[in-house]
Design a protein around this motif. Structure first.
Motif, PDB file in Angstrom:
ATOM      1  N   ASP A 196      56.603  42.993  23.784  1.00 29.30           N
ATOM      2  CA  ASP A 196      55.755  42.417  24.549  1.00 29.30           C
ATOM      3  C   ASP A 196      55.963  41.502  25.133  1.00 29.30           C
ATOM      4  N   GLU A 197      57.118  40.507  24.578  1.00 29.70           N
ATOM      5  CA  GLU A 197      57.928  39.339  25.899  1.00 29.70           C
ATOM      6  C   GLU A 197      57.942  40.119  26.358  1.00 29.70           C
ATOM      7  N   ASN A 198      59.595  40.914  26.748  1.00 27.82           N
ATOM      8  CA  ASN A 198      60.079  41.079  27.719  1.00 27.82           C
ATOM      9  C   ASN A 198      58.647  41.550  29.193  1.00 27.82           C
ATOM     10  N   VAL A 199      57.803  42.706  28.363  1.00 24.77           N
ATOM     11  CA  VAL A 199      57.086  43.297  29.489  1.00 24.77           C
ATOM     12  C   VAL A 199      56.277  41.503  30.618  1.00 24.77           C
ATOM     13  N   LYS A 200      56.369  40.596  29.255  1.00 23.83           N
ATOM     14  CA  LYS A 200      55.190  39.445  29.284  1.00 23.83           C
ATOM     15  C   LYS A 200      56.456  39.079  31.151  1.00 23.83           C
ATOM     16  N   LYS A 201      57.777  38.770  31.088  1.00 23.49           N
ATOM     17  CA  LYS A 201      59.117  37.987  31.373  1.00 23.49           C
ATOM     18  C   LYS A 201      58.965  38.653  32.559  1.00 23.49           C
ATOM     19  N   ASN A 202      58.074  40.343  32.686  1.00 20.87           N
ATOM     20  CA  ASN A 202      58.950  41.443  33.938  1.00 20.87           C
ATOM     21  C   ASN A 202      60.207  42.046  34.036  1.00 20.87           C
ATOM     22  N   LYS A 203      61.033  41.731  32.497  1.00 16.00           N
ATOM     23  CA  LYS A 203      62.498  41.599  32.204  1.00 16.00           C
ATOM     24  C   LYS A 203      62.290  43.313  31.801  1.00 16.00           C
ATOM     25  N   TRP A 204      61.098  43.813  31.329  1.00 17.33           N
ATOM     26  CA  TRP A 204      60.706  45.384  31.193  1.00 17.33           C
ATOM     27  C   TRP A 204      59.948  46.084  31.809  1.00 17.33           C
ATOM     28  N   THR A 205      59.981  46.101  33.156  1.00 21.20           N
ATOM     29  CA  THR A 205      59.580  46.587  34.672  1.00 21.20           C
ATOM     30  C   THR A 205      58.117  47.851  34.723  1.00 21.20           C
ATOM     31  N   ILE A 206      59.043  48.055  33.243  1.00 22.55           N
ATOM     32  CA  ILE A 206      57.697  50.242  33.163  1.00 22.55           C
ATOM     33  C   ILE A 206      56.470  48.950  32.563  1.00 22.55           C
ATOM     34  N   TRP A 207      55.368  48.952  33.615  1.00 26.49           N
ATOM     35  CA  TRP A 207      54.431  48.230  32.363  1.00 26.49           C
ATOM     36  C   TRP A 207      53.643  48.194  33.639  1.00 26.49           C
ATOM     37  N   SER A 208      51.968  48.385  33.385  1.00 28.97           N
ATOM     38  CA  SER A 208      50.545  48.501  33.880  1.00 28.97           C
ATOM     39  C   SER A 208      49.918  47.758  33.459  1.00 28.97           C
ATOM     40  N   TYR A 209      48.676  47.608  34.641  1.00 26.95           N
ATOM     41  CA  TYR A 209      46.922  47.099  33.400  1.00 26.95           C
ATOM     42  C   TYR A 209      46.819  48.476  33.435  1.00 26.95           C
ATOM     43  N   GLU A 210      45.818  47.672  32.361  1.00 28.03           N
ATOM     44  CA  GLU A 210      44.657  48.550  31.722  1.00 28.03           C
ATOM     45  C   GLU A 210      43.113  48.349  32.082  1.00 28.03           C
ATOM     46  N   HIS A 211      43.116  49.189  33.313  1.00 33.33           N
ATOM     47  CA  HIS A 211      41.287  48.819  34.390  1.00 33.33           C
ATOM     48  C   HIS A 211      40.518  49.344  33.437  1.00 33.33           C
ATOM     49  N   MET A 212      39.235  48.598  33.593  1.00 32.59           N
ATOM     50  CA  MET A 212      37.694  49.086  33.292  1.00 32.59           C
ATOM     51  C   MET A 212      37.598  49.409  34.867  1.00 32.59           C
ATOM     52  N   TYR A 213      37.178  50.516  34.934  1.00 28.59           N
ATOM     53  CA  TYR A 213      36.239  50.096  36.657  1.00 28.59           C
ATOM     54  C   TYR A 213      34.744  50.281  36.355  1.00 28.59           C
ATOM     55  N   THR A 214      33.728  50.075  37.152  1.00 31.04           N
ATOM     56  CA  THR A 214      32.686  49.963  37.482  1.00 31.04           C
ATOM     57  C   THR A 214      31.923  50.659  38.827  1.00 31.04           C
ATOM     58  N   ASN A 215      30.847  51.512  38.736  1.00 28.17           N
ATOM     59  CA  ASN A 215      31.233  51.967  39.810  1.00 28.17           C
ATOM     60  C   ASN A 215      29.803  51.231  40.193  1.00 28.17           C
ATOM     61  N   GLY A 216      30.518  49.521  41.293  1.00 28.59           N
ATOM     62  CA  GLY A 216      29.158  48.004  41.272  1.00 28.59           C
ATOM     63  C   GLY A 216      29.688  47.958  40.011  1.00 28.59           C
ATOM     64  N   GLU A 217      28.965  46.279  40.967  1.00 25.47           N
ATOM     65  CA  GLU A 217      29.219  45.256  39.258  1.00 25.47           C
ATOM     66  C   GLU A 217      27.959  46.063  38.199  1.00 25.47           C
ATOM     67  N   PRO A 218      28.371  45.559  36.612  1.00 28.44           N
ATOM     68  CA  PRO A 218      28.023  46.520  35.742  1.00 28.44           C
ATOM     69  C   PRO A 218      26.938  44.746  35.170  1.00 28.44           C
ATOM     70  N   THR A 219      25.717  46.403  34.875  1.00 31.42           N
ATOM     71  CA  THR A 219      24.711  45.580  34.250  1.00 31.42           C
ATOM     72  C   THR A 219      23.806  46.018  33.167  1.00 31.42           C
ATOM     73  N   GLY A 220      23.096  45.205  31.946  1.00 31.69           N
ATOM     74  CA  GLY A 220      22.848  45.790  31.006  1.00 31.69           C
ATOM     75  C   GLY A 220      24.062  45.921  30.100  1.00 31.69           C
ATOM     76  N   LEU A 221      23.777  47.324  29.578  1.00 31.12           N
ATOM     77  CA  LEU A 221      24.951  47.732  28.256  1.00 31.12           C
ATOM     78  C   LEU A 221      26.405  47.468  28.368  1.00 31.12           C
ATOM     79  N   THR A 222      26.829  47.988  29.431  1.00 31.94           N
ATOM     80  CA  THR A 222      28.064  48.020  30.858  1.00 31.94           C
ATOM     81  C   THR A 222      28.603  46.898  30.306  1.00 31.94           C
ATOM     82  N   LYS A 223      27.661  45.728  31.118  1.00 26.69           N
ATOM     83  CA  LYS A 223      28.455  44.405  31.121  1.00 26.69           C
ATOM     84  C   LYS A 223      28.587  43.403  29.874  1.00 26.69           C
ATOM     85  N   ASP A 224      27.718  43.923  29.074  1.00 23.68           N
ATOM     86  CA  ASP A 224      27.805  43.383  27.376  1.00 23.68           C
ATOM     87  C   ASP A 224      29.200  43.837  26.998  1.00 23.68           C
TER      88      ASP A 224
END
Length: 297
Positions: free
Chosen positions: A220-248
């Motif tokens: 993890d430490e090497n990822v944080k400093k970008n010394k380990w370059t094979i990393w990505s964000y974990e995205h949770m996409y919504t179709n438009g701005e989330p509402t209700g339970l999805t937003k919560d």
């Protein structure tokens, strides 16, 4: 009247029909999140914890890969589409309609069957293994053992990230066996001598061996400093701005309670701990020191 076993079964069956006829219990809600298998353990764990703290709220989580997650949320067929890659990276997806919620960062590491004879590999040689230019572990200083390459499916965000940061520009991975599930990949690598593949850090256990690259360990430490370059964000996409339970639920995952506990416990990295950030084009820049200090307060 005496009640025997059959009487009890009839009563239970009748009660089930009555409850079904009455419909769902008032106040019950559920949403569905689909996609990345690398992100799946976190969303499942957070969903179970959220459900235990919020009676009648259910988070249904399914895998299928980042391509599936992006395709489903773009079609507005699910509430959340989980992805290891930016929507802009996936062809056929209109990212303008989607809202990106980056909930964590994941490091991705090459893994091999224990006993192949090496613990470190150069980035150049790793690329040659996956393009089929290196075919035996002895070429890398290991045992005289054929290399079996195992890939993720073409719709996998983990594969897209690995290919982007490992393969030489313009090169493609060799045609080989593919698997959709990170768990299945780990199982095959752990039990099939001479096999190599790649998984998120959170999937590494004692059944496989994670390789260092150019002397840099997959931490993890090497990822944080970008010394380990094979990393990505974990995205949770919504179709438009989330509402209700999805937003919560999204607010819950992004809360300090989850970011400071569950994220790290499950092998992910909180986004506010990163010292570098990336955009959809792959440009990496250092996070200004002021932002670092504020994120750690």
């Amino acid at each position: 009247m005496k009640f025997n076993k059959n009487n009890k079964l009839i009563i239970v069956f009748a009660l089930g029909i009555f409850l079904t006829a009455c419909g769902p219990v008032e106040g019950e809600e559920s949403i569905t999140a689909v996609g990345s298998s690398a992100l799946q353990p976190l969303v499942e764990a957070a969903g179970e914890q959220y459900g235990s703290e919020n009676f009648g709220k259910f988070i249904n989580v399914q895998g299928g890969g980042s391509g599936t997650g992006l395709g489903q949320i773009a079609a507005d067929a699910v509430d959340i589409g989980n992805s290891d890659i930016f929507a802009e990276e996936k062809s056929g997806i209109d990212s303008s309609k989607l809202v990106d919620h980056r909930v964590a960062v994941v490091g991705i590491t090459p893994i091999v069957t224990p006993g192949v004879g090496i613990t470190n590999i150069s980035l150049e040689d790793l690329g040659k293994v996956f393009t089929g230019e290196i075919t035996n572990w002895k070429e890398l200083g290991g045992k005289d053992l054929p290399i079996t390459v195992l890939n993720r499916s073409s719709g996998s965000g983990t594969r897209a990230t690995f290919d982007r940061w490992v393969l030489p520009e313009g090169k493609k991975s060799m045609v080989t066996q593919e698997q959709e599930s990170s768990g299945t990949v780990r199982q095959i690598v752990g039990s099939t001598p001479g096999t190599i593949s790649y998984v998120a850090f959170s999937y590494v256990d004692d059944t496989v061996k994670a390789l260092s690259i150019d002397g840099v360990k997959p931490t993890d430490e090497n990822v944080k400093k970008n010394k380990w370059t094979i990393w990505s964000y974990e995205h949770m996409y919504t179709n438009g701005e989330p509402t209700g339970l999805t937003k919560d639920f999204l607010d819950y995952i992004l809360s300090d309670e989850i970011q400071d506990s569950l994220i790290g416990v499950l092998g992910y990295i909180p986004t506010n701990k990163m010292e570098f950030e990336r955009d959809a084009e792959g440009n990496t820049t250092e996070v200004p020191k002021k932002e670092k200090q504020e994120s750690n307060e």
